[in-house]
Design an enzyme around this catalytic site. Structure first.
Site: not given
Length: 132
Positions: A18-20, A23
């Protein structure tokens, strides 16, 4: 090509995917479909280590991708891989990442086999050509 050519590969989304925003980072969808392609080829009986030892490898020539909806941490996903077109030297696959029945990512991936020594295209393995 028959419906039984469909291959399904389960994926769970880990924190590292996931990203920040929490997601799945867009490039990780490409990693998911790569794993599914490798599993599909293995299920067909193609030994990629033996191919490489014989001087041939698969390479991705083209990817046409659509990001349709986000995936989130800890979700269970399935990558569906289905051959679309097979010639003696080229394989086009449709790969879809789904959460239940919802498509999150779709890609059309063109694969070719190359001779390592020359970098020139070579015939796909018989196990894949037989799917035609």
């Amino acid at each position: 090509m028959s419906q039984d050519a469909l291959h399904q590969f389960p994926i769970r989304v880990y924190y590292e995917d996931t990203d920040m925003g929490g997601i799945v980072y867009h490039a990780n969808f490409l990693r998911f479909i790569e794993r599914a392609r490798s599993d599909w080829v293995r299920a067909l009986g193609v030994d990629q280590n033996a191919m490489r030892a014989a001087g041939e490898v698969y390479v991705v020539r083209r990817v046409n991708a659509d990001f349709l909806a986000p995936a989130k941490f800890d979700e269970e996903l399935v990558v569906e891989t289905r051959p679309q077109e097979i010639t003696p030297a080229r394989l086009i696959l449709k790969q879809t990442v789904k959460r239940a029945e919802t498509s999150l990512f779709e890609a059309e991936v063109t694969i070719v086999a190359l001779a390592l020594e020359t970098g020139r295209p070579t015939r796909l393995p018989a196990e894949i050509r037989a799917l035609r």
